[in-house]
Design a protein around this motif. Structure first.
Motif, PDB file in Angstrom:
ATOM      1  N   ARG A   1       4.039  12.786  16.216  1.00 32.64           N
ATOM      2  CA  ARG A   1       4.683  11.505  15.990  1.00 32.64           C
ATOM      3  C   ARG A   1       3.796  10.366  16.463  1.00 32.64           C
ATOM      4  O   ARG A   1       3.233  10.430  17.548  1.00 32.64           O
ATOM      5  CB  ARG A   1       5.991  11.501  16.775  1.00 32.64           C
ATOM      6  N   GLY A   2       3.650   9.349  15.637  1.00 31.96           N
ATOM      7  CA  GLY A   2       2.889   8.165  16.009  1.00 31.96           C
ATOM      8  C   GLY A   2       1.470   8.194  15.480  1.00 31.96           C
ATOM      9  O   GLY A   2       0.900   9.261  15.231  1.00 31.96           O
ATOM     10  N   VAL A   3       0.895   7.016  15.310  1.00 36.40           N
ATOM     11  CA  VAL A   3      -0.425   6.887  14.688  1.00 36.40           C
ATOM     12  C   VAL A   3      -1.509   7.594  15.493  1.00 36.40           C
ATOM     13  O   VAL A   3      -2.295   8.370  14.943  1.00 36.40           O
ATOM     14  CB  VAL A   3      -0.797   5.391  14.492  1.00 36.40           C
ATOM     15  N   LYS A   4      -1.551   7.357  16.808  1.00 37.82           N
ATOM     16  CA  LYS A   4      -2.615   7.949  17.629  1.00 37.82           C
ATOM     17  C   LYS A   4      -2.577   9.466  17.624  1.00 37.82           C
ATOM     18  O   LYS A   4      -3.602  10.134  17.459  1.00 37.82           O
ATOM     19  CB  LYS A   4      -2.523   7.431  19.073  1.00 37.82           C
ATOM     20  N   GLU A   5      -1.393  10.013  17.789  1.00 34.36           N
ATOM     21  CA  GLU A   5      -1.248  11.468  17.861  1.00 34.36           C
ATOM     22  C   GLU A   5      -1.553  12.115  16.508  1.00 34.36           C
ATOM     23  O   GLU A   5      -2.279  13.115  16.434  1.00 34.36           O
ATOM     24  CB  GLU A   5       0.171  11.824  18.307  1.00 34.36           C
ATOM     25  N   VAL A   6      -1.022  11.548  15.432  1.00 36.64           N
ATOM     26  CA  VAL A   6      -1.265  12.107  14.098  1.00 36.64           C
ATOM     27  C   VAL A   6      -2.751  12.019  13.748  1.00 36.64           C
ATOM     28  O   VAL A   6      -3.345  12.983  13.259  1.00 36.64           O
ATOM     29  CB  VAL A   6      -0.401  11.383  13.030  1.00 36.64           C
ATOM     30  N   GLN A   7      -3.369  10.891  14.041  1.00 29.98           N
ATOM     31  CA  GLN A   7      -4.800  10.710  13.766  1.00 29.98           C
ATOM     32  C   GLN A   7      -5.638  11.730  14.530  1.00 29.98           C
ATOM     33  O   GLN A   7      -6.557  12.339  13.970  1.00 29.98           O
ATOM     34  CB  GLN A   7      -5.207   9.289  14.150  1.00 29.98           C
TER      35      GLN A   7
ATOM     36  N   ILE B   1       0.813  -1.229   0.000  1.00 24.86           N
ATOM     37  CA  ILE B   1       0.000   0.000   0.000  1.00 24.86           C
ATOM     38  C   ILE B   1       0.839   1.267   0.000  1.00 24.86           C
ATOM     39  O   ILE B   1       0.301   2.364   0.006  1.00 24.86           O
ATOM     40  CB  ILE B   1      -0.978   0.048   1.200  1.00 24.86           C
ATOM     41  N   ALA B   2       2.164   1.142  -0.001  1.00 24.58           N
ATOM     42  CA  ALA B   2       3.049   2.302   0.112  1.00 24.58           C
ATOM     43  C   ALA B   2       3.114   3.094  -1.197  1.00 24.58           C
ATOM     44  O   ALA B   2       4.112   3.097  -1.892  1.00 24.58           O
ATOM     45  CB  ALA B   2       4.436   1.862   0.544  1.00 24.58           C
ATOM     46  N   GLN B   3       2.025   3.751  -1.529  1.00 21.65           N
ATOM     47  CA  GLN B   3       1.942   4.606  -2.717  1.00 21.65           C
ATOM     48  C   GLN B   3       1.302   5.914  -2.297  1.00 21.65           C
ATOM     49  O   GLN B   3       0.298   5.890  -1.604  1.00 21.65           O
ATOM     50  CB  GLN B   3       1.083   3.953  -3.811  1.00 21.65           C
ATOM     51  N   PRO B   4       1.795   7.069  -2.628  1.00 16.50           N
ATOM     52  CA  PRO B   4       2.952   7.373  -3.458  1.00 16.50           C
ATOM     53  C   PRO B   4       4.253   7.292  -2.663  1.00 16.50           C
ATOM     54  O   PRO B   4       4.364   7.859  -1.576  1.00 16.50           O
ATOM     55  CB  PRO B   4       2.688   8.808  -3.891  1.00 16.50           C
TER      56      PRO B   4
ATOM     57  N   LEU C   1       4.699  -3.094   9.496  1.00 19.15           N
ATOM     58  CA  LEU C   1       3.849  -4.283   9.500  1.00 19.15           C
ATOM     59  C   LEU C   1       3.240  -4.433  10.877  1.00 19.15           C
ATOM     60  O   LEU C   1       3.916  -4.157  11.864  1.00 19.15           O
ATOM     61  CB  LEU C   1       4.665  -5.530   9.160  1.00 19.15           C
ATOM     62  N   PRO C   2       2.021  -4.863  11.041  1.00 21.47           N
ATOM     63  CA  PRO C   2       1.019  -5.113  10.010  1.00 21.47           C
ATOM     64  C   PRO C   2       0.488  -3.814   9.411  1.00 21.47           C
ATOM     65  O   PRO C   2       0.522  -2.765  10.056  1.00 21.47           O
ATOM     66  CB  PRO C   2      -0.083  -5.850  10.758  1.00 21.47           C
ATOM     67  N   ILE C   3       0.002  -3.903   8.195  1.00 15.24           N
ATOM     68  CA  ILE C   3      -0.484  -2.736   7.461  1.00 15.24           C
ATOM     69  C   ILE C   3      -1.700  -2.120   8.160  1.00 15.24           C
ATOM     70  O   ILE C   3      -1.905  -0.917   8.121  1.00 15.24           O
ATOM     71  CB  ILE C   3      -0.849  -3.118   6.013  1.00 15.24           C
ATOM     72  N   ASP C   4      -2.473  -2.963   8.835  1.00 15.56           N
ATOM     73  CA  ASP C   4      -3.710  -2.516   9.486  1.00 15.56           C
ATOM     74  C   ASP C   4      -3.469  -1.422  10.519  1.00 15.56           C
ATOM     75  O   ASP C   4      -4.384  -0.692  10.874  1.00 15.56           O
ATOM     76  CB  ASP C   4      -4.399  -3.692  10.181  1.00 15.56           C
ATOM     77  N   VAL C   5      -2.245  -1.306  11.029  1.00 17.55           N
ATOM     78  CA  VAL C   5      -1.920  -0.318  12.047  1.00 17.55           C
ATOM     79  C   VAL C   5      -2.198   1.094  11.546  1.00 17.55           C
ATOM     80  O   VAL C   5      -2.694   1.937  12.279  1.00 17.55           O
ATOM     81  CB  VAL C   5      -0.432  -0.457  12.461  1.00 17.55           C
ATOM     82  N   TYR C   6      -1.889   1.352  10.268  1.00 20.26           N
ATOM     83  CA  TYR C   6      -1.982   2.726   9.783  1.00 20.26           C
ATOM     84  C   TYR C   6      -2.599   2.862   8.401  1.00 20.26           C
ATOM     85  O   TYR C   6      -2.505   3.920   7.788  1.00 20.26           O
ATOM     86  CB  TYR C   6      -0.608   3.385   9.838  1.00 20.26           C
ATOM     87  N   CYS C   7      -3.277   1.850   7.909  1.00 20.83           N
ATOM     88  CA  CYS C   7      -3.820   1.892   6.544  1.00 20.83           C
ATOM     89  C   CYS C   7      -4.963   2.904   6.390  1.00 20.83           C
ATOM     90  O   CYS C   7      -5.287   3.302   5.270  1.00 20.83           O
ATOM     91  CB  CYS C   7      -4.254   0.508   6.095  1.00 20.83           C
ATOM     92  N   HIS C   8      -5.566   3.353   7.483  1.00 17.96           N
ATOM     93  CA  HIS C   8      -6.657   4.325   7.416  1.00 17.96           C
ATOM     94  C   HIS C   8      -6.166   5.767   7.276  1.00 17.96           C
ATOM     95  O   HIS C   8      -6.926   6.645   6.867  1.00 17.96           O
ATOM     96  CB  HIS C   8      -7.525   4.208   8.671  1.00 17.96           C
TER      97      HIS C   8
END
Length: 160
Positions: free
Chosen positions: A69-75, A41-44, A93-100
């Motif tokens: 920094r980090g998924v929770k804070e950025v989200q 999923i790493a596009q672009p 990995l896993p992609i599910d961590v940040y695919c949204h």
């Protein structure tokens, strides 16, 4: 005997310095080697040149505490409407961590790009831990570097 004891630690210190420089040279991977490990999923994906510019921009922003920094804070801050460039690591990995996150960025018209290594992303942010996502906020101190990165990231083709 006292003199020989004083000389040994100095010699050992020199050896330790030499080993750290060689180990950092060995550990560091080239852009081509890092691309092998990226997610589907790493596009672009940012080019080698753009990746270096993004790392430098992250480093400047981190000095001025202008990053998230980090998924929770950025989200959380994307949801609050904060603007900036979102930099995602392509080897998480896993992609599910940040695919949204790319979908959230597209909904709020935030520019985003993937870079090949989360270890390099974390170290450029001044952390010893790998980081999978960073939001770079605009600031006057590094405005020129930020604008250059922003222009190049917005030009990257978005996935379908």
């Amino acid at each position: 005997m006292g003199k020989s004891k004083k000389e040994k630690p100095e010699a050992e210190a020199e050896v330790e310095e030499e080993t750290t420089t060689t180990t950092t040279g060995v550990v560091e991977k080239s852009y081509g080697e890092l691309i092998v490990n990226i997610n589907p999923i790493a596009q672009p994906l940012a080019s080698r040149k753009l990746s270096k510019k993004l790392y430098k921009c992250v480093k400047k922003a981190a000095k001025l505490k202008q990053i998230r920094r980090g998924v929770k804070e950025v989200q959380k801050f994307i949801n609050k409407g904060e603007k900036g460039i979102v930099v995602l690591a392509g080897d998480t990995l896993p992609i599910d961590v940040y695919c949204h996150l790319p979908i959230m960025c597209e909904d709020r018209s935030l520019p985003y790009a993937y870079i090949p290594s989360k270890v390099d992303l974390g170290s450029s942010a001044g952390s010893k831990r790998p980081t999978c996502v960073i939001l770079i906020k605009p600031h006057e101190e590094y405005q020129e570097a930020y604008d250059e990165c922003l222009e190049e990231v917005t030009v990257l083709p978005k996935p379908l």
